[in-house]
Scaffold this motif. Structure first.
Motif, PDB file in Angstrom:
ATOM      1  N   GLN A  43      82.802  21.724  57.178  1.00 16.31           N
ATOM      2  CA  GLN A  43      83.803  20.969  56.423  1.00 16.31           C
ATOM      3  C   GLN A  43      85.145  21.636  56.647  1.00 16.31           C
ATOM      4  O   GLN A  43      85.265  22.853  56.488  1.00 16.31           O
ATOM      5  N   ARG A  55      93.757  16.015  48.773  1.00 15.57           N
ATOM      6  CA  ARG A  55      93.298  16.735  49.959  1.00 15.57           C
ATOM      7  C   ARG A  55      92.368  15.831  50.755  1.00 15.57           C
ATOM      8  O   ARG A  55      91.559  15.111  50.174  1.00 15.57           O
ATOM      9  N   TYR A  57      89.457  15.912  53.790  1.00 19.57           N
ATOM     10  CA  TYR A  57      88.530  16.780  54.510  1.00 19.57           C
ATOM     11  C   TYR A  57      87.822  15.984  55.592  1.00 19.57           C
ATOM     12  O   TYR A  57      87.626  14.777  55.453  1.00 19.57           O
ATOM     13  N   TYR A  87      86.758  12.412  53.893  1.00 18.45           N
ATOM     14  CA  TYR A  87      86.876  11.978  52.501  1.00 18.45           C
ATOM     15  C   TYR A  87      88.098  12.629  51.887  1.00 18.45           C
ATOM     16  O   TYR A  87      88.573  13.664  52.336  1.00 18.45           O
ATOM     17  N   THR A  88      88.610  11.963  50.887  1.00 20.44           N
ATOM     18  CA  THR A  88      89.815  12.420  50.200  1.00 20.44           C
ATOM     19  C   THR A  88      89.464  12.715  48.753  1.00 20.44           C
ATOM     20  O   THR A  88      88.674  12.003  48.134  1.00 20.44           O
ATOM     21  N   THR A  89      90.057  13.765  48.246  1.00 24.04           N
ATOM     22  CA  THR A  89      89.809  14.152  46.863  1.00 24.04           C
ATOM     23  C   THR A  89      91.138  14.572  46.227  1.00 24.04           C
ATOM     24  O   THR A  89      92.116  14.802  46.924  1.00 24.04           O
ATOM     25  N   GLN A  93      89.247  15.743  40.706  1.00 19.55           N
ATOM     26  CA  GLN A  93      87.873  15.553  41.166  1.00 19.55           C
ATOM     27  C   GLN A  93      87.234  16.839  41.672  1.00 19.55           C
ATOM     28  O   GLN A  93      86.164  16.799  42.250  1.00 19.55           O
ATOM     29  N   ILE A  94      87.845  17.960  41.459  1.00 18.60           N
ATOM     30  CA  ILE A  94      87.357  19.203  42.073  1.00 18.60           C
ATOM     31  C   ILE A  94      85.885  19.438  41.765  1.00 18.60           C
ATOM     32  O   ILE A  94      85.135  19.819  42.642  1.00 18.60           O
ATOM     33  N   ASP A  97      83.654  17.568  44.136  1.00 23.61           N
ATOM     34  CA  ASP A  97      83.728  17.852  45.570  1.00 23.61           C
ATOM     35  C   ASP A  97      82.389  18.272  46.152  1.00 23.61           C
ATOM     36  O   ASP A  97      82.008  17.835  47.236  1.00 23.61           O
ATOM     37  N   THR A  98      81.671  19.119  45.452  1.00 21.69           N
ATOM     38  CA  THR A  98      80.387  19.602  45.952  1.00 21.69           C
ATOM     39  C   THR A  98      79.409  18.443  46.091  1.00 21.69           C
ATOM     40  O   THR A  98      78.695  18.351  47.088  1.00 21.69           O
ATOM     41  N   PHE A 101      80.445  16.302  49.095  1.00 24.44           N
ATOM     42  CA  PHE A 101      80.054  16.986  50.328  1.00 24.44           C
ATOM     43  C   PHE A 101      78.551  16.832  50.573  1.00 24.44           C
ATOM     44  O   PHE A 101      78.117  16.526  51.686  1.00 24.44           O
TER      45      PHE A 101
END
Length: 130
Positions: A43, A55, A57, A87-89, A93-94, A97-98, A101
């Protein structure tokens, strides 16, 4: 496989079994040997908005396979397969994120398996198997 218990290898074996392929753990018992090498997923952050709230990724999954018969004759020379997703976050949304992913990685793994199965079912490979 270099990583016989990786999620990719386990998923690929399950897919093969569901298609009726008999899988043996001892190479000497196999008619054909499918080598799965270097399955990996990475990633990378590709962009950050000016406010750093957003962000983007990219996730890339790669694997290399080869196929030979029991005598070691090459049926399919080592071939790399790759697939990717973005993908955008944002900062709100932190915690998600996991999970994003994980879901993206699972989808990429299925795409790789599909690409490999298509290649293994190609006319060129099927001709060499007979």
């Amino acid at each position: 496989s270099e990583a016989p218990y990786s999620q990719f290898v386990l998923s690929f074996k399950n897919q093969l079994r569901s298609l009726g392929v008999k899988i043996v753990e001892i190479p000497e018992e196999a008619r054909y040997i499918l080598k799965i090498q270097n399955p990996n997923t990475s990633q990378n952050l590709t962009s950050i908005s000016g406010t750093t709230l957003v962000r983007t990724y990219i996730i890339v999954s790669n694997v290399e396979i080869s196929l030979s018969n029991q005598k070691g004759q090459v049926i399919l020379a080592p071939e790399k397969f790759s697939t990717s997703s973005t993908y955008t976050t944002n900062d709100n949304q932190i915690s998600a994120d996991t999970e994003v992913f994980r879901l993206e990685t699972r989808e990429l793994m299925q795409e790789l398996i599909f690409k490999i199965l298509l290649r293994l079912n190609s006319q060129n490979v099927r001709t060499r198997l007979s």
